[in-house]
Design a protein around this motif. Structure first.
Motif, PDB file in Angstrom:
ATOM      1  N   VAL A  46       0.863  -1.187   0.000  1.00  0.00           N
ATOM      2  CA  VAL A  46       0.000   0.000   0.000  1.00  0.00           C
ATOM      3  C   VAL A  46       0.897   1.234   0.000  1.00  0.00           C
ATOM      4  CG1 VAL A  46      -2.014  -1.047   1.101  1.00  0.00           C
ATOM      5  CG2 VAL A  46      -0.174  -0.109   2.515  1.00  0.00           C
ATOM      6  N   ARG A  47       0.340   2.372  -0.367  1.00  0.00           N
ATOM      7  CA  ARG A  47       1.176   3.558  -0.528  1.00  0.00           C
ATOM      8  C   ARG A  47       1.389   4.340   0.758  1.00  0.00           C
ATOM      9  NH1 ARG A  47      -1.192   6.774  -5.588  1.00  0.00           N
ATOM     10  NH2 ARG A  47      -0.541   8.436  -4.189  1.00  0.00           N
ATOM     11  N   SER A  48       0.500   4.195   1.742  1.00  0.00           N
ATOM     12  CA  SER A  48       0.588   5.048   2.925  1.00  0.00           C
ATOM     13  C   SER A  48       0.165   4.294   4.175  1.00  0.00           C
ATOM     14  CB  SER A  48      -0.323   6.273   2.741  1.00  0.00           C
ATOM     15  OG  SER A  48      -1.681   5.862   2.700  1.00  0.00           O
ATOM     16  N   LYS A  49       0.498   4.880   5.327  1.00  0.00           N
ATOM     17  CA  LYS A  49       0.073   4.308   6.608  1.00  0.00           C
ATOM     18  C   LYS A  49      -1.440   4.304   6.727  1.00  0.00           C
ATOM     19  CE  LYS A  49       2.243   3.121   9.657  1.00  0.00           C
ATOM     20  NZ  LYS A  49       2.712   1.742   9.991  1.00  0.00           N
ATOM     21  N   GLU A  50      -2.086   5.328   6.145  1.00  0.00           N
ATOM     22  CA  GLU A  50      -3.553   5.383   6.185  1.00  0.00           C
ATOM     23  C   GLU A  50      -4.158   4.201   5.426  1.00  0.00           C
ATOM     24  OE1 GLU A  50      -1.818   9.202   7.114  1.00  0.00           O
ATOM     25  OE2 GLU A  50      -1.576   7.953   5.327  1.00  0.00           O
ATOM     26  N   SER A  51      -3.550   3.881   4.272  1.00  0.00           N
ATOM     27  CA  SER A  51      -4.036   2.737   3.499  1.00  0.00           C
ATOM     28  C   SER A  51      -3.782   1.426   4.240  1.00  0.00           C
ATOM     29  CB  SER A  51      -3.357   2.700   2.131  1.00  0.00           C
ATOM     30  OG  SER A  51      -3.683   3.848   1.381  1.00  0.00           O
ATOM     31  N   GLU A  52      -2.643   1.340   4.911  1.00  0.00           N
ATOM     32  CA  GLU A  52      -2.364   0.147   5.705  1.00  0.00           C
ATOM     33  C   GLU A  52      -3.388  -0.018   6.824  1.00  0.00           C
ATOM     34  OE1 GLU A  52       1.302  -1.982   8.133  1.00  0.00           O
ATOM     35  OE2 GLU A  52       1.166   0.200   8.124  1.00  0.00           O
ATOM     36  N   GLN A  53      -3.813   1.101   7.406  1.00  0.00           N
ATOM     37  CA  GLN A  53      -4.792   1.039   8.485  1.00  0.00           C
ATOM     38  C   GLN A  53      -6.112   0.454   7.995  1.00  0.00           C
ATOM     39  OE1 GLN A  53      -4.027   1.731  11.773  1.00  0.00           O
ATOM     40  NE2 GLN A  53      -6.003   0.696  12.075  1.00  0.00           N
ATOM     41  N   GLU A  54      -6.458   0.717   6.736  1.00  0.00           N
ATOM     42  CA  GLU A  54      -7.673   0.123   6.168  1.00  0.00           C
ATOM     43  C   GLU A  54      -7.583  -1.398   6.188  1.00  0.00           C
ATOM     44  OE1 GLU A  54      -8.694   1.710   2.310  1.00  0.00           O
ATOM     45  OE2 GLU A  54      -8.051   3.731   2.887  1.00  0.00           O
ATOM     46  N   LEU A  55      -6.407  -1.932   5.887  1.00  0.00           N
ATOM     47  CA  LEU A  55      -6.219  -3.382   5.945  1.00  0.00           C
ATOM     48  C   LEU A  55      -6.310  -3.885   7.380  1.00  0.00           C
ATOM     49  CD1 LEU A  55      -3.199  -3.892   3.481  1.00  0.00           C
ATOM     50  CD2 LEU A  55      -5.645  -4.062   2.982  1.00  0.00           C
ATOM     51  N   ILE A  56      -5.650  -3.187   8.270  1.00  0.00           N
ATOM     52  CA  ILE A  56      -5.642  -3.590   9.685  1.00  0.00           C
ATOM     53  C   ILE A  56      -7.058  -3.596  10.245  1.00  0.00           C
ATOM     54  CG2 ILE A  56      -4.866  -2.909  12.000  1.00  0.00           C
ATOM     55  CD1 ILE A  56      -2.296  -1.855  10.607  1.00  0.00           C
ATOM     56  N   ASP A  57      -7.851  -2.600   9.863  1.00  0.00           N
ATOM     57  CA  ASP A  57      -9.240  -2.519  10.337  1.00  0.00           C
ATOM     58  C   ASP A  57     -10.061  -3.731   9.910  1.00  0.00           C
ATOM     59  OD1 ASP A  57      -8.669  -0.118  11.549  1.00  0.00           O
ATOM     60  OD2 ASP A  57      -9.576   1.119   9.978  1.00  0.00           O
ATOM     61  N   LEU A  58      -9.644  -4.388   8.823  1.00  0.00           N
ATOM     62  CA  LEU A  58     -10.334  -5.594   8.351  1.00  0.00           C
ATOM     63  C   LEU A  58      -9.728  -6.864   8.941  1.00  0.00           C
ATOM     64  CD1 LEU A  58     -10.887  -4.795   4.558  1.00  0.00           C
ATOM     65  CD2 LEU A  58     -12.671  -5.141   6.271  1.00  0.00           C
ATOM     66  N   GLY A  59      -8.706  -6.699   9.787  1.00  0.00           N
ATOM     67  CA  GLY A  59      -8.054  -7.858  10.378  1.00  0.00           C
ATOM     68  C   GLY A  59      -6.886  -8.379   9.562  1.00  0.00           C
ATOM     69  N   ILE A  60      -6.489  -7.636   8.522  1.00  0.00           N
ATOM     70  CA  ILE A  60      -5.343  -8.023   7.689  1.00  0.00           C
ATOM     71  C   ILE A  60      -4.108  -7.358   8.287  1.00  0.00           C
ATOM     72  CG2 ILE A  60      -4.347  -7.975   5.366  1.00  0.00           C
ATOM     73  CD1 ILE A  60      -7.317  -7.584   4.363  1.00  0.00           C
ATOM     74  N   THR A  61      -3.388  -8.099   9.094  1.00  0.00           N
ATOM     75  CA  THR A  61      -2.291  -7.505   9.868  1.00  0.00           C
ATOM     76  C   THR A  61      -0.912  -8.037   9.482  1.00  0.00           C
ATOM     77  OG1 THR A  61      -2.624  -9.162  11.596  1.00  0.00           O
ATOM     78  CG2 THR A  61      -3.794  -7.074  11.852  1.00  0.00           C
ATOM     79  N   ASP A  62      -0.859  -9.117   8.720  1.00  0.00           N
ATOM     80  CA  ASP A  62       0.425  -9.732   8.389  1.00  0.00           C
ATOM     81  C   ASP A  62       0.929  -9.287   7.017  1.00  0.00           C
ATOM     82  OD1 ASP A  62       0.416 -11.128  10.769  1.00  0.00           O
ATOM     83  OD2 ASP A  62      -0.554 -12.892   9.884  1.00  0.00           O
ATOM     84  N   ASN A  63       2.219  -9.028   6.946  1.00  0.00           N
ATOM     85  CA  ASN A  63       2.922  -8.806   5.675  1.00  0.00           C
ATOM     86  C   ASN A  63       2.410  -7.604   4.889  1.00  0.00           C
ATOM     87  OD1 ASN A  63       4.208 -11.208   6.407  1.00  0.00           O
ATOM     88  ND2 ASN A  63       2.819 -12.452   5.178  1.00  0.00           N
ATOM     89  N   ASN A  64       2.003  -6.561   5.603  1.00  0.00           N
ATOM     90  CA  ASN A  64       1.631  -5.305   4.952  1.00  0.00           C
ATOM     91  C   ASN A  64       2.879  -4.425   4.857  1.00  0.00           C
ATOM     92  OD1 ASN A  64      -1.036  -6.219   5.065  1.00  0.00           O
ATOM     93  ND2 ASN A  64      -1.409  -5.204   7.022  1.00  0.00           N
ATOM     94  N   VAL A  65       3.118  -3.855   3.693  1.00  0.00           N
ATOM     95  CA  VAL A  65       4.311  -3.041   3.467  1.00  0.00           C
ATOM     96  C   VAL A  65       3.901  -1.722   2.825  1.00  0.00           C
ATOM     97  CG1 VAL A  65       6.542  -2.890   2.280  1.00  0.00           C
ATOM     98  CG2 VAL A  65       5.774  -5.089   3.215  1.00  0.00           C
ATOM     99  N   VAL A  66       4.375  -0.614   3.406  1.00  0.00           N
ATOM    100  CA  VAL A  66       4.062   0.724   2.901  1.00  0.00           C
ATOM    101  C   VAL A  66       5.170   1.156   1.950  1.00  0.00           C
ATOM    102  CG1 VAL A  66       3.666   3.133   3.536  1.00  0.00           C
ATOM    103  CG2 VAL A  66       2.796   1.292   5.011  1.00  0.00           C
TER     104      VAL A  66
END
Length: 201
Positions: A46-66
């Motif tokens: 994802v391009r930003s921390k805000e976009s990563e937070q969208e994944l985290i909010d869905l429970g997608i917490t592993d292997n996310n890279v900004v």
């Protein structure tokens, strides 16, 4: 369905890795939720921390890279370790799409399904030649018309099972009465939506 079709299109097997950009889009989120049910690993760019937070909010917490971080490629290599990345999904085009190809292991395959950047896909021939990599166009509606009835039933059953057990969570951009259809399609609602707009009869 696009996420499952992509897994089959790329012929990704249990234990292998997929890397995808625009991972906070509908296909990317679905891939990140569904691939682990097949024991497939995803790297979600994802391009930003805000976009990563969208994944985290869905429970997608592993292997996310900004990718705004200068060391994002090093982060990817650390996640994968000694393994190779077998497949990639590019929804952006331009330089980001080419960077995905550069991350593939030998005989890796990238599916091109979008050009959010508005720019042509930029490829370094060395990444194709020396890794024997492939880039293939992917169009879900065409694949759905060509796969067998049995495969379509199998994939549909897989989707229903994962939705029913809570693995597949799809955010909505809001639920509107049919009488409020003009508001539902307005620029105000459409520009800030976080998922599909639903209409209730």
């Amino acid at each position: 369905m696009s996420a499952l079709l992509l897994i089959e299109f790329l012929n990704i097997k249990p234990g292998q890795w997929i890397i995808q950009n625009a991972a906070n889009g509908a296909v990317g989120e679905s891939m990140a939720m569904l691939a682990p049910t097949r024991k497939i690993n995803t790297i979600n760019l994802v391009r930003s921390k805000e976009s990563e937070q969208e994944l985290i909010d869905l429970g997608i917490t592993d292997n996310n890279v900004v990718t705004d971080n200068d060391d994002w490629k090093e982060q990817v290599k650390k996640i994968v370790g000694d393994a190779q990345i077998s497949g990639a999904v590019d929804a952006v085009g331009g330089q980001p799409g080419g960077e995905l190809v550069s991350m593939l292991g030998k005989h890796g395959v990238m599916a091109s399904l979008g050009a959010m950047s508005g720019k042509p896909l930029m490829l370094n021939p060395s990444n194709l030649i020396f890794n024997l990599a492939q880039v293939k166009g992917f169009w879900a509606s065409d694949m759905m018309q060509t796969i067998s009835k049995e495969d379509m039933q199998r994939l549909t059953g897989e989707l229903i099972e994962n939705a029913a057990n809570g693995t597949l969570k799809l955010p909505t951009g809001g639920v509107y009465d049919l009488n409020d259809i003009q508001k539902a399609v307005s620029d105000e609602v459409q520009s800030d939506k976080k998922g599909k707009i639903l209409i209730k009869p």
